[in-house]
Design a protein around this motif. Structure first.
Motif, PDB file in Angstrom:
ATOM      1  N   GLN A  41       0.821  -1.219   0.000  1.00  0.00           N
ATOM      2  CA  GLN A  41       0.000   0.000   0.000  1.00  0.00           C
ATOM      3  C   GLN A  41       0.855   1.269   0.000  1.00  0.00           C
ATOM      4  O   GLN A  41       0.472   2.267  -0.593  1.00  0.00           O
ATOM      5  CB  GLN A  41      -0.927   0.001   1.209  1.00  0.00           C
ATOM      6  N   TRP A  42       2.021   1.244   0.650  1.00  0.00           N
ATOM      7  CA  TRP A  42       2.881   2.428   0.738  1.00  0.00           C
ATOM      8  C   TRP A  42       4.133   2.288  -0.125  1.00  0.00           C
ATOM      9  O   TRP A  42       5.113   2.983   0.071  1.00  0.00           O
ATOM     10  CB  TRP A  42       3.272   2.673   2.193  1.00  0.00           C
ATOM     11  N   SER A  43       4.093   1.395  -1.115  1.00  0.00           N
ATOM     12  CA  SER A  43       5.253   1.198  -1.992  1.00  0.00           C
ATOM     13  C   SER A  43       5.414   2.385  -2.935  1.00  0.00           C
ATOM     14  O   SER A  43       4.498   3.180  -3.142  1.00  0.00           O
ATOM     15  CB  SER A  43       5.094  -0.085  -2.813  1.00  0.00           C
ATOM     16  N   TYR A  44       6.576   2.490  -3.507  1.00  0.00           N
ATOM     17  CA  TYR A  44       6.899   3.561  -4.457  1.00  0.00           C
ATOM     18  C   TYR A  44       5.911   3.562  -5.626  1.00  0.00           C
ATOM     19  O   TYR A  44       5.456   4.616  -6.074  1.00  0.00           O
ATOM     20  CB  TYR A  44       8.334   3.367  -4.951  1.00  0.00           C
ATOM     21  N   ALA A  45       5.537   2.395  -6.100  1.00  0.00           N
ATOM     22  CA  ALA A  45       4.656   2.280  -7.258  1.00  0.00           C
ATOM     23  C   ALA A  45       3.180   2.486  -6.923  1.00  0.00           C
ATOM     24  O   ALA A  45       2.369   2.751  -7.810  1.00  0.00           O
ATOM     25  CB  ALA A  45       4.835   0.915  -7.919  1.00  0.00           C
ATOM     26  N   GLY A  51       0.160   9.518  -4.948  1.00  0.00           N
ATOM     27  CA  GLY A  51       0.299   9.126  -6.347  1.00  0.00           C
ATOM     28  C   GLY A  51       1.457   8.166  -6.578  1.00  0.00           C
ATOM     29  O   GLY A  51       2.294   7.945  -5.711  1.00  0.00           O
ATOM     30  N   ARG A  52       1.487   7.614  -7.751  1.00  0.00           N
ATOM     31  CA  ARG A  52       2.520   6.634  -8.113  1.00  0.00           C
ATOM     32  C   ARG A  52       3.900   7.274  -8.190  1.00  0.00           C
ATOM     33  O   ARG A  52       4.031   8.470  -8.405  1.00  0.00           O
ATOM     34  CB  ARG A  52       2.187   6.006  -9.461  1.00  0.00           C
ATOM     35  N   ASN A  53       4.898   6.423  -8.026  1.00  0.00           N
ATOM     36  CA  ASN A  53       6.310   6.798  -8.169  1.00  0.00           C
ATOM     37  C   ASN A  53       6.734   7.909  -7.212  1.00  0.00           C
ATOM     38  O   ASN A  53       7.449   8.843  -7.582  1.00  0.00           O
ATOM     39  CB  ASN A  53       6.622   7.151  -9.623  1.00  0.00           C
ATOM     40  N   ASN A  58       6.779   8.532   4.947  1.00  0.00           N
ATOM     41  CA  ASN A  58       6.124   9.486   5.849  1.00  0.00           C
ATOM     42  C   ASN A  58       4.616   9.265   5.914  1.00  0.00           C
ATOM     43  O   ASN A  58       3.996   9.442   6.970  1.00  0.00           O
ATOM     44  CB  ASN A  58       6.436  10.933   5.447  1.00  0.00           C
ATOM     45  N   ILE A  59       4.018   8.861   4.806  1.00  0.00           N
ATOM     46  CA  ILE A  59       2.580   8.572   4.777  1.00  0.00           C
ATOM     47  C   ILE A  59       2.293   7.343   5.634  1.00  0.00           C
ATOM     48  O   ILE A  59       1.303   7.294   6.364  1.00  0.00           O
ATOM     49  CB  ILE A  59       2.081   8.353   3.327  1.00  0.00           C
TER      50      ILE A  59
END
Length: 157
Positions: A41-45, A51-53, A58-59
Motif C-alpha cells: 500500500q505504501w510502496s513507491y509504485a 500518487g505513483r512513483n 512518511n505517509i
C-alpha cells in the motif's frame, strides 16, 4: 505527613493516566505497523495518497499513528499532507517542536518515530524498525546500522 500524602495523590492522579495512555499509544503504533509488514500500500509504485512513483514512508508513519489514535504534524495547518522524512530527521523541526504531542529524544525506544537520511519509520523492537520501503513495508535494522545518523521523536499525548 499530610502534605506528602497529598503530593503523592496529586502525582498519581495527574501523571499516571498520562504515562499509561502514552505507553498504550506506543504499543498500538508498534502492533499496527507490524501488521502491515509485506503490504504494498505504501510502496513507491502505489498510488496511495501521493500518487505513483513517490516515496511514502512518511505517509506510512502518519497512517499508523492515525490508526493508533494519535496524529502527526501536517504541512500548512493540515491542508496538505503529513510532514516529510526530512522534517522527521530534523531534531529542530518547527513542525514537531511546536506540536505539544511530539518530543525529541536522544535515544530511541519501541514506539518512537526514527528518521534520517531521507527515510522515516517506527521503532518496533530492540534495534529494529518497521517502515515503508520501495516495494513493501519491511521490518529490519534500518536506522541502527553502523554509520547511520538518526533522530527520534516520541508521541506523548
Amino acid at each position: 505527613m499530610t502534605n506528602l500524602r497529598n503530593i503523592v495523590i496529586f502525582i498519581l492522579v495527574c501523571a499516571l493516566p498520562h504515562a499509561v495512555f502514552t505507553n498504550r499509544a506506543r504499543d498500538n503504533a508498534v502492533r499496527i505497523a507490524d501488521r502491515y509488514i509485506g503490504s504494498t500500500q505504501w510502496s513507491y509504485a502505489s498510488s496511495h495518497d501521493t500518487g505513483r512513483n513517490t516515496n511514502k514512508c512518511n505517509i506510512f508513519v502518519a497512517d499508523v499513528f492515525d490508526e493508533a489514535g494519535g496524529g502527526v504534524p501536517h504541512r500548512w495547518f493540515g491542508l496538505a499532507g503529513p510532514i516529510g522524512a526530512g522534517e522527521w530527521g530534523n531534531p529542530r523541526s518547527s513542525y514537531l517542536t511546536s506540536d505539544r504531542c511530539w518530543t525529541n529524544y536522544p535515544t530511541g525506544h519501541v514506539g518512537d518515530v526514527i528518521a534520517g537520511g531521507g527515510h522515516v519509520g517506527i521503532v518496533t523492537g530492540r534495534r529494529i524498525t518497521t517502515s515503508a520501503a520501495r516495494y513493501s513495508v519491511v521490518k529490519n535494522d534500518w536506522g541502527f546500522r553502523p554509520g547511520q545518523t538518526v533522530t527520534y521523536w516520541r508521541y506523548i499525548c
